[in-house]
Design an enzyme around this catalytic site. Structure first.
Site, short mmCIF file in Angstrom:
data_model
loop_
_atom_site.label_atom_id
_atom_site.label_comp_id
_atom_site.label_asym_id
_atom_site.label_seq_id
_atom_site.Cartn_x
_atom_site.Cartn_y
_atom_site.Cartn_z
N ASP A 74 1.33 -1.13 -0.38
CA ASP A 74 -0.04 -0.07 0.06
C ASP A 74 0.71 1.21 -0.18
O ASP A 74 0.82 2.35 0.40
CB ASP A 74 -1.05 -0.52 0.92
CG ASP A 74 -1.78 0.55 1.34
OD1 ASP A 74 -2.78 1.69 0.66
OD2 ASP A 74 -2.25 1.42 2.48
N ASN A 79 6.82 -7.51 6.51
CA ASN A 79 5.76 -7.50 6.87
C ASN A 79 4.37 -7.95 5.90
O ASN A 79 3.73 -7.91 5.02
CB ASN A 79 5.79 -5.88 6.92
CG ASN A 79 4.13 -4.91 7.30
OD1 ASN A 79 4.08 -4.62 8.19
ND2 ASN A 79 3.08 -4.62 5.87
N GLU A 80 3.47 -8.42 7.46
CA GLU A 80 2.35 -8.92 7.77
C GLU A 80 2.88 -10.39 6.11
O GLU A 80 1.79 -10.31 4.86
CB GLU A 80 1.09 -7.43 6.65
CG GLU A 80 1.02 -6.91 7.68
CD GLU A 80 0.04 -5.53 7.71
OE1 GLU A 80 -0.24 -5.73 6.56
OE2 GLU A 80 -0.59 -5.37 8.13
N ASN A 111 -0.15 -5.85 13.55
CA ASN A 111 -0.45 -4.83 13.00
C ASN A 111 -2.16 -4.72 12.96
O ASN A 111 -2.94 -6.12 12.68
CB ASN A 111 -0.47 -4.65 11.72
CG ASN A 111 1.06 -4.14 11.00
OD1 ASN A 111 1.97 -4.04 12.38
ND2 ASN A 111 1.18 -4.11 9.73
N TYR A 158 -6.75 -3.07 13.07
CA TYR A 158 -7.27 -2.36 12.68
C TYR A 158 -8.88 -2.58 13.17
O TYR A 158 -9.87 -1.90 12.59
CB TYR A 158 -7.16 -1.81 11.70
CG TYR A 158 -5.74 -1.49 10.70
CD1 TYR A 158 -5.93 -0.01 10.70
CD2 TYR A 158 -4.60 -2.46 10.17
CE1 TYR A 158 -4.09 0.62 10.65
CE2 TYR A 158 -3.44 -1.57 9.91
CZ TYR A 158 -3.46 -0.21 10.25
OH TYR A 158 -1.53 -0.45 9.94
N TYR A 199 -10.68 -1.23 9.74
CA TYR A 199 -10.92 -2.28 9.34
C TYR A 199 -12.41 -3.10 9.80
O TYR A 199 -12.74 -4.27 8.33
CB TYR A 199 -9.71 -3.35 8.46
CG TYR A 199 -9.22 -2.51 7.22
CD1 TYR A 199 -9.48 -1.38 6.35
CD2 TYR A 199 -7.34 -2.04 7.82
CE1 TYR A 199 -8.99 -0.67 5.21
CE2 TYR A 199 -7.07 -1.27 7.17
CZ TYR A 199 -7.38 -0.33 6.16
OH TYR A 199 -6.90 -0.04 4.98
N GLU A 206 1.26 -0.92 13.96
CA GLU A 206 0.45 -0.58 13.33
C GLU A 206 -0.95 -0.47 13.86
O GLU A 206 -1.59 -1.41 14.38
CB GLU A 206 0.62 -0.72 11.46
CG GLU A 206 1.51 -0.67 11.01
CD GLU A 206 0.76 -0.99 9.13
OE1 GLU A 206 0.20 -1.02 9.25
OE2 GLU A 206 1.96 -1.43 8.70
N TRP A 209 0.38 3.64 13.56
CA TRP A 209 0.71 4.21 11.47
C TRP A 209 -0.69 5.46 10.87
O TRP A 209 -1.73 4.92 11.76
CB TRP A 209 -0.77 2.76 10.53
CG TRP A 209 0.01 2.63 9.30
CD1 TRP A 209 -0.53 2.30 8.54
CD2 TRP A 209 1.00 2.41 8.63
NE1 TRP A 209 -0.19 2.86 6.77
CE2 TRP A 209 1.02 2.15 7.27
CE3 TRP A 209 2.88 1.88 9.41
CZ2 TRP A 209 2.23 2.17 7.38
CZ3 TRP A 209 3.22 1.62 8.63
CH2 TRP A 209 3.55 1.82 7.13
N LYS A 265 -3.90 7.86 6.84
CA LYS A 265 -3.68 7.54 8.61
C LYS A 265 -3.05 7.71 9.00
O LYS A 265 -2.31 7.79 10.22
CB LYS A 265 -3.32 6.24 8.83
CG LYS A 265 -4.75 5.23 8.67
CD LYS A 265 -4.48 3.88 8.31
CE LYS A 265 -5.77 2.77 7.92
NZ LYS A 265 -5.33 2.67 6.73
C1 ADA Z 1 -1.04 -2.52 6.60
C2 ADA Z 1 0.22 -2.44 6.14
C3 ADA Z 1 0.30 -0.89 5.57
C4 ADA Z 1 -0.77 -0.20 5.24
C5 ADA Z 1 -1.96 -0.98 6.23
C6 ADA Z 1 -3.22 0.34 5.77
O1 ADA Z 1 -1.54 -3.02 7.69
O2 ADA Z 1 1.07 -3.01 6.65
O3 ADA Z 1 1.26 -1.22 4.47
O4 ADA Z 1 -0.63 1.20 4.61
O5 ADA Z 1 -2.15 -1.68 5.69
O6 ADA Z 1 -2.95 1.48 6.26
O7 ADA Z 1 -4.23 0.01 5.19
#
Ligand code: ADA
Length: 580
Positions: A149, A400-401, A454, A456, A460, A492, A537, A556
């Site tokens: 992303d 990462n992820e 990470n 959300y 999300y 995150e 994040w 973000k």
């Molecule tokens: C993920 C990722 C990030 C990011 C984030 C998002 O967790 O690791 O790169 O941009 O999502 O904002 O969706």
């Protein structure tokens, strides 16, 4: 430095490898600055979204006084791969966009002479590259697709150097520091390269330049009583002067390496620096700014660090790739704690398959494969080789992820973990865990020392339902603690936020909602003992890939892309300054 304006062409300018363009002067139509990404320089979508080769060229003048020296051309990065020619000779080829590479020009260039340096930089991502991606053939031409992303900025976005050393020279130094009460011990290893006979001398000076220890030999230890420790918030640095002496005791080569004396350890669910529990506050960041893209810029760097200091943040993660060396050197000097990360972002076959189907209407993806693993191994090794001596770096994040719930992911990561531990037995190792991983389905966390999550909730998941988000977050953190008694850093969390959008009842996308989401996480962190860090994040809004559901990039950030604060900044300032 060879920074400045270089001639520049994209292969659509009629400049291609099959035409042997390194043998010609590039058409002088465009120039591009180094260091900078090229994508945003021209009001030209062909350059912005270019897939494939671009060309950089300039003339170098080799000083006459470099006679009998070793002459080296160094690229701090070329994203994602490059081939370099000096005049008509290929001198280097490198894969991987965020680590340096060099070419030895000693037998090729003439002191006092002028030479043409040509570089072709290829930004294509494939199933074999780190990060992975694929090129979609559309009626309008090829389009780069990828599973991460942030925008696929490319080019020579770090410095280029021409430098010299003696023919027999110091090729590498490794230091590892230990503490024995108030005494600091610095184990060092100096690697000399070249055929001339030599002895190694090592002198350690304190920050005032006073000699505090000395030793001889390529491998040894230096002992400092009442050592001044490198600490979060206070980047005290000694300087290790290594010297090669020739047969007649004449000085051959010398190198000065800043050294911070500190230890890092994990004990059950605590993260210890110098034996004391440490709590990470700060951000996941990006190398990202208007016009320069990922181009390193000292002004942006100093400003970002000043804003972090204003907030009271003590750490950040180099999401999602190793940052410019200048950034780590700054962190060393100022006592900022760093989680260093490889460019292995988007290695998620499950997510990749869903995204590929939903967004790109194509096949299921295979980001976990043996070719990617080999590229990943090289990226990991190059990161550790470059950054091993930085006291600021306290954790390696291997990816990462990535996919982390399949037997394929287990066999993919096992050898990489072994390799990382062989290359650096001193630093805790981790990977950043994706939100669909749970303590029950995860099969790789047991290989690592720290849990980086990470999550959300409130964005999300449980969007606009912060009561449910708070319960679910706490339940999940407690479940991880029951399964693995390891420190947890939330690497995150956050919410997309449009600067200037305000409401009285917090609504997603407003500044008020972001502040409420962060406050909710902080209440939970304060209740769960295993949480030893919070990295929001993101530090600032940043450019993203076309094709993902984003409006003008990822929003973000606690700061906008031009670094204006959103409301949540003051709340963080209060929390983090109080913690210090
Ligand atoms: C993920 C990722 C990030 C990011 C984030 C998002 O967790 O690791 O790169 O941009 O999502 O904002 O969706």
């Amino acid at each position: 430095s060879l920074n400045g304006l270089w001639r520049f062409a994209v292969d659509t300018d009629g400049v291609g490898r099959s035409d042997g363009w390194w043998r010609h002067t590039l058409p002088g139509r465009r120039e591009a600055p180094v260091p900078a990404s090229y994508n945003d320089l021209f009001p030209d979508p062909v350059v912005h979204d270019h897939v494939g080769d671009v060309w950089y060229q300039r003339v170098i003048r080799v000083p006459r006084r470099w006679e009998r020296q070793r002459i080296v051309l160094r690229f701090d990065s070329a994203t994602h791969r490059a081939v370099v020619w000096v005049d008509d000779t290929e001198v280097a080829a490198h894969e991987g966009g965020y680590t340096p590479f060099e070419a030895d020009l000693t037998d090729l260039v003439e002191p006092g002479g002028e030479h043409r340096v040509t570089v072709v930089v290829d930004n294509t991502l494939s199933w074999q590259s780190i990060p992975p991606g694929f090129v979609e053939q559309t009626p309008d031409g090829p389009r780069q697709r990828y599973f991460h992303d942030f925008f696929n900025y490319a080019g020579l976005h770090r410095s280029v150097w021409l430098y010299t050393t003696p023919r027999t020279y110091i090729g590498d130094i490794t230091v590892v520091t230990r503490l024995d009460g108030a005494t600091g011990i610095i184990d060092y290893q100096v690697q000399a390269v070249g055929s001339e006979e030599h002895d190694v001398r090592v002198v350690l000076k304190d920050a005032d330049g006073t000699e505090v220890a000395r030793a001889a030999g390529a491998i040894g230890g230096l002992t400092v009583e009442d050592v001044h420790r490198w600490r979060p918030g206070e980047g005290y640095l000694y300087e290790l002067h290594a010297e090669l002496r020739g047969a007649g005791d004449e000085p051959a080569d010398a190198y000065a390496l800043p050294v911070g004396v500190r230890t890092v350890a994990v004990e059950e669910s605590r993260f210890l620096i110098n034996g004391e529990p440490f709590y990470f506050t700060g951000f996941g960041k990006h190398e990202d700014s208007p016009v320069r893209g990922k181009g390193h810029d000292d002004a942006f760097m100093v400003h970002d660090f000043a804003l972090m200091e204003w907030l009271g943040a003590n750490s950040f993660r180099t999401s999602h790739y190793p940052y410019a060396e200048e950034v780590l050197e700054y962190a060393d000097r100022h006592g900022i704690v760093v989680i260093g990360e490889t460019p292995a972002v988007g290695l998620n076959a499950e997510l990749g398959a869903t995204l590929a189907e939903a967004v790109f209407s194509t096949f299921s993806a295979h980001t976990i494969n043996s070719a990617t693993q080999e590229t990943h191994r090289q990226a990991l090794a190059e990161m550790i080789a470059r950054d091993k001596n930085h006291p600021s770096v306290v954790i390696w994040s291997i990816a990462n992820e990535p996919e982390s719930t399949t037997t394929a992911s287990r066999s993919y990561f096992e050898p990489l973990v072994d390799e990382a531990r062989r290359l650096d037995p001193t630093r805790p190792l981790a990977f950043v865990n994706f939100m669909s991983a749970t303590p029950d389905n995860d099969v790789i966390s047991g290989l690592f020392d720290v849990l980086l999550l990470n999550r959300y909730y409130g964005w999300y998941k449980d969007l606009a339902n912060l009561a449910a988000a708070e319960r679910n977050l706490e339940d999940e953190l407690r479940a991880w603690t029951r399964k693995h008694n390891k420190p947890i850093i939330m690497t995150e969390y956050g919410a997309d936020t449009l600067s200037g959008l305000r409401t009285i009842t917090p609504t997603p996308w407003t500044e008020d909602y972001q502040a409420d989401v962060l406050a909710m996480y902080h209440r939970v962190f304060d209740r769960v003992e295993a949480v030893v860090g919070e990295q929001i994040w993101n530090f600032a809004d940043f450019a993203t890939a076309p094709g993902l559901l984003r409006v003008d990039g990822n929003k973000k950030g606690v700061f906008t892309r031009d670094r204006r604060p959103k409301t949540s900044a003051w709340q963080l300032r209060e929390r983090w300054r109080a913690r210090r």
